[in-house]
Design a protein around this motif. Structure first.
Motif, mmCIF file in Angstrom:
data_model
loop_
_atom_site.group_PDB
_atom_site.id
_atom_site.type_symbol
_atom_site.label_atom_id
_atom_site.label_comp_id
_atom_site.label_asym_id
_atom_site.label_seq_id
_atom_site.Cartn_x
_atom_site.Cartn_y
_atom_site.Cartn_z
ATOM 1 N N GLY A 179 -29.665 -97.590 68.725
ATOM 2 C CA GLY A 179 -29.396 -96.212 69.116
ATOM 3 C C GLY A 179 -28.986 -96.067 70.568
ATOM 4 O O GLY A 179 -28.865 -97.041 71.307
ATOM 5 N N LEU A 180 -28.777 -94.836 70.948
ATOM 6 C CA LEU A 180 -28.332 -94.524 72.304
ATOM 7 C C LEU A 180 -29.268 -93.497 72.933
ATOM 8 O O LEU A 180 -29.861 -92.666 72.258
ATOM 9 C CB LEU A 180 -26.910 -93.949 72.279
ATOM 10 C CG LEU A 180 -25.816 -94.851 71.704
ATOM 11 C CD1 LEU A 180 -24.505 -94.095 71.624
ATOM 12 C CD2 LEU A 180 -25.662 -96.102 72.544
ATOM 13 N N ARG A 181 -29.342 -93.569 74.272
ATOM 14 C CA ARG A 181 -30.089 -92.556 75.004
ATOM 15 C C ARG A 181 -29.283 -91.264 75.041
ATOM 16 O O ARG A 181 -28.130 -91.213 74.611
ATOM 17 C CB ARG A 181 -30.326 -93.040 76.429
ATOM 18 C CG ARG A 181 -31.193 -94.258 76.507
ATOM 19 C CD ARG A 181 -31.442 -94.599 77.960
ATOM 20 N NE ARG A 181 -32.272 -95.767 78.055
ATOM 21 C CZ ARG A 181 -32.001 -96.794 78.841
ATOM 22 N NH1 ARG A 181 -30.962 -96.788 79.618
ATOM 23 N NH2 ARG A 181 -32.819 -97.813 78.869
ATOM 24 N N LYS A 182 -29.876 -90.213 75.609
ATOM 25 C CA LYS A 182 -29.192 -88.920 75.707
ATOM 26 C C LYS A 182 -27.930 -89.001 76.559
ATOM 27 O O LYS A 182 -26.969 -88.278 76.329
ATOM 28 C CB LYS A 182 -30.131 -87.864 76.279
ATOM 29 C CG LYS A 182 -31.212 -87.454 75.318
ATOM 30 C CD LYS A 182 -32.080 -86.374 75.908
ATOM 31 C CE LYS A 182 -33.178 -85.998 74.929
ATOM 32 N NZ LYS A 182 -34.059 -84.972 75.483
ATOM 33 N N ASN A 183 -27.931 -89.903 77.553
ATOM 34 C CA ASN A 183 -26.754 -90.027 78.416
ATOM 35 C C ASN A 183 -25.698 -90.975 77.840
ATOM 36 O O ASN A 183 -24.688 -91.249 78.478
ATOM 37 C CB ASN A 183 -27.151 -90.473 79.819
ATOM 38 C CG ASN A 183 -27.755 -91.862 79.855
ATOM 39 O OD1 ASN A 183 -27.838 -92.547 78.833
ATOM 40 N ND2 ASN A 183 -28.182 -92.278 81.025
ATOM 41 N N GLY A 184 -25.920 -91.520 76.640
ATOM 42 C CA GLY A 184 -24.925 -92.347 75.967
ATOM 43 C C GLY A 184 -25.052 -93.835 76.184
ATOM 44 O O GLY A 184 -24.319 -94.608 75.570
ATOM 45 N N THR A 185 -25.982 -94.293 77.041
ATOM 46 C CA THR A 185 -26.154 -95.729 77.265
ATOM 47 C C THR A 185 -27.081 -96.313 76.202
ATOM 48 O O THR A 185 -27.919 -95.622 75.630
ATOM 49 C CB THR A 185 -26.751 -96.004 78.665
ATOM 50 O OG1 THR A 185 -28.007 -95.343 78.769
ATOM 51 C CG2 THR A 185 -25.821 -95.523 79.760
#
Length: 105
Positions: free
Chosen positions: A74-80
């Motif tokens: 998955g990804l964090r909220k900031n897309g990383t």
């Protein structure tokens, strides 16, 4: 023999990143029919973090337990992407010995 500085450092890591699990289980001895069920304590110590070298260093210094690589999806909220997590774990008598080693710190 583990130097006191290493013991203190591992105790600090355990304080910040570690956890202890314990659970009481009922167990029977399958190889001994007719023996009663008795209670057993399942105890585990664990340190989990994303710094691979530190986890392997802890494993090497203590000489007990195992290291598991836990890939994150998955990804964090900031897309990383999430970083891979490394977990050192020991249980039963090894956990007891490590706890006695780290207790003064």
């Amino acid at each position: 023999m583990i130097p006191d500085t290493d013991k203190a450092y591992i105790a600090g890591l355990f304080d910040g990143e570690g956890s202890i699990y314990y659970k009481r289980l009922k167990q029977t001895r399958h190889n001994r029919p007719g023996k009663p069920i008795h209670n057993v304590w399942n105890i585990k110590m664990e340190i989990a973090m994303t710094d691979e070298s530190v986890i392997y260093w802890v494993h090497d210094v203590l000489g007990v337990g195992s290291v598991r690589v836990k890939p994150r999806k998955g990804l964090r909220k900031n897309g990383t992407k999430y970083l891979t997590q490394y977990v050192w774990r020991c249980s039963f008598r090894d956990a007891y010995q490590v706890a006695r080693l780290l207790w003064p710190y």
